[in-house]
Write a protein that holds these residues in place. Structure first.
Motif, PDB file in Angstrom:
ATOM      1  N   LEU A  97     -13.404 -32.119  53.578  1.00  0.00           N
ATOM      2  CA  LEU A  97     -13.434 -33.302  52.724  1.00  0.00           C
ATOM      3  C   LEU A  97     -12.207 -33.360  51.814  1.00  0.00           C
ATOM      4  CD1 LEU A  97     -15.039 -35.749  51.538  1.00  0.00           C
ATOM      5  CD2 LEU A  97     -16.013 -34.126  49.888  1.00  0.00           C
TER       6      LEU A  97
ATOM      7  N   ASP B 198     -11.266 -36.955  50.236  1.00  0.00           N
ATOM      8  CA  ASP B 198     -11.843 -37.929  49.317  1.00  0.00           C
ATOM      9  C   ASP B 198     -12.650 -38.928  50.141  1.00  0.00           C
ATOM     10  OD1 ASP B 198     -10.223 -40.365  50.020  1.00  0.00           O
ATOM     11  OD2 ASP B 198      -8.572 -39.181  49.214  1.00  0.00           O
ATOM     12  N   THR B 199     -13.462 -39.715  49.466  1.00  0.00           N
ATOM     13  CA  THR B 199     -14.312 -40.689  50.163  1.00  0.00           C
ATOM     14  C   THR B 199     -13.759 -42.111  50.089  1.00  0.00           C
ATOM     15  OG1 THR B 199     -15.684 -40.993  48.176  1.00  0.00           O
ATOM     16  CG2 THR B 199     -16.373 -39.299  49.752  1.00  0.00           C
TER      17      THR B 199
ATOM     18  N   GLY C 210     -23.582 -42.761  52.779  1.00  0.00           N
ATOM     19  CA  GLY C 210     -22.767 -41.575  52.589  1.00  0.00           C
ATOM     20  C   GLY C 210     -23.190 -40.446  53.502  1.00  0.00           C
ATOM     21  N   GLU C 211     -23.468 -39.300  52.913  1.00  0.00           N
ATOM     22  CA  GLU C 211     -23.848 -38.124  53.694  1.00  0.00           C
ATOM     23  C   GLU C 211     -25.165 -38.313  54.443  1.00  0.00           C
ATOM     24  OE1 GLU C 211     -23.954 -34.910  50.978  1.00  0.00           O
ATOM     25  OE2 GLU C 211     -21.772 -34.777  50.757  1.00  0.00           O
TER      26      GLU C 211
ATOM     27  N   CYS D 213     -12.988 -39.535  55.561  1.00  0.00           N
ATOM     28  CA  CYS D 213     -13.194 -38.670  54.392  1.00  0.00           C
ATOM     29  C   CYS D 213     -12.349 -37.405  54.455  1.00  0.00           C
ATOM     30  CB  CYS D 213     -14.673 -38.297  54.255  1.00  0.00           C
ATOM     31  SG  CYS D 213     -15.743 -39.689  53.854  1.00  0.00           S
TER      32      CYS D 213
ATOM     33  N   ALA E 220     -14.087 -44.911  53.102  1.00  0.00           N
ATOM     34  CA  ALA E 220     -15.063 -44.557  54.137  1.00  0.00           C
ATOM     35  C   ALA E 220     -15.933 -45.763  54.508  1.00  0.00           C
ATOM     36  CB  ALA E 220     -15.926 -43.392  53.672  1.00  0.00           C
TER      37      ALA E 220
END
Length: 297
Positions: free
Chosen positions: A228, A230-231, A203-204, A267, A234
């Motif tokens: 952002l 949504d994820t 993720g991040e 994202c 991704a």
């Protein structure tokens, strides 16, 4: 010559509170590959003539994905997923049962090239048998995307899938679960299942790739996404760019770095891909501009 990527698994519709979009990890990967101009064959199953199936087919055509491998089912509807969103772009999936992709039929012949498969599409016996038959016949690289979703998040299914794979893509939560289930660290997991490579998306925090004996091969930090949305998708975007680089024989560290940036871009759009494939043109150009891998004597 580029390698053909065979993508086998679910195609479905993600139902957000503000609209429906085509989805499913394999379908997301296949559409990205098509838009990136990497050779791809997609094998899935949808309902015959239902609205969700038409949405899937329309999206495939829009991204330039050949629909010849998408089977039609007169008895079972196209798959649906209710997406329950939370603050900060997070989400929870409610995957509805007994969809057309649960009744996938195995494609004929060996899949020469690269094979991508997941665990979710193995939740019911017909598709599980079809996917495993196709993967076992594949003479080339086999990449597993281990999506541990309710109904397929069992040690037995994970172990059976891992034993079929050469490379595995997982996230940090999935790695934690595998380590707890099999009481082994990363190196131990790789040895137990004879894995060549494990790619972990964070993720991040970015990504990391591990090779023989669990040694770190490559890593990168996260890419900020100031807008952002949504994820969703991704991880699929990361996998698609990785597969595209492998298929086109681009240098691996550069491919991974581009995959990391591509996932961050996703994202910033609603759902797993932008509605307009034109937005992927710069990413296709960046991929094809990557240096080729060095030829081995």
């Amino acid at each position: 010559m580029p390698s053909l990527v065979h993508v086998i698994g679910e195609a479905l519709v993600d139902e957000f509170h503000d609209g429906h979009v085509a989805g499913g990890a394999p379908f997301n990967v296949a559409r990205s590959l098509a838009a990136l101009r990497a050779p791809v064959r997609f094998i899935s199953r949808i309902g015959e003539g239902d609205a969700a199936g038409r949405l899937v087919l329309d999206s495939a055509v829009r991204f330039g994905l050949d629909v010849a491998g998408i089977q039609r089912d007169a008895r079972h509807a196209t798959g649906r997923v209710s997406v329950h969103e939370s603050a900060g772009g997070g989400h929870r999936f409610e995957i509805h049962a007994d969809a057309a992709w649960d009744h996938l039929e195995a494609p004929a012949g060996p899949a020469a090239g690269i094979v991508y498969f997941g665990s979710l599409a193995q939740r019911h016996a017909p598709s599980r048998a079809a996917i495993r038959a196709a993967v076992k016949r594949a003479p080339g690289l086999r990449l597993l995307d281990l999506n541990l979703r309710p109904g397929t998040d069992t040690p037995a299914l994970a172990a059976e899938s891992l034993m079929l794979a050469d490379w595995v893509k997982i996230n940090e939560d999935e790695l934690d679960r595998l380590q707890a289930w099999f009481e082994a660290d990363l190196a131990g997991l790789m040895a137990r299942f004879a894995l060549q490579c494990v790619v972990i998306t964070r993720g991040e925090a970015g990504y990391a790739m591990y090779g023989e004996q669990g040694q770190l091969v490559s890593s990168g930090v996260g890419v900020p996404q100031p807008a952002l949305v949504d994820t969703v998708g991704a991880g699929d975007a990361f996998t698609a760019m990785l597969l595209a680089g492998l298929a086109l024989r681009r240098q691996l560290p550069d491919t991974l770095a581009l995959a990391n940036r591509y996932a961050a871009m996703i994202c910033g759009v609603r759902g797993p891909l932008p509605l307009d494939p034109v937005r992927l043109t710069p990413w296709r150009e960046a991929l094809h501009a990557l240096p080729a891998e060095e030829a081995h004597a």
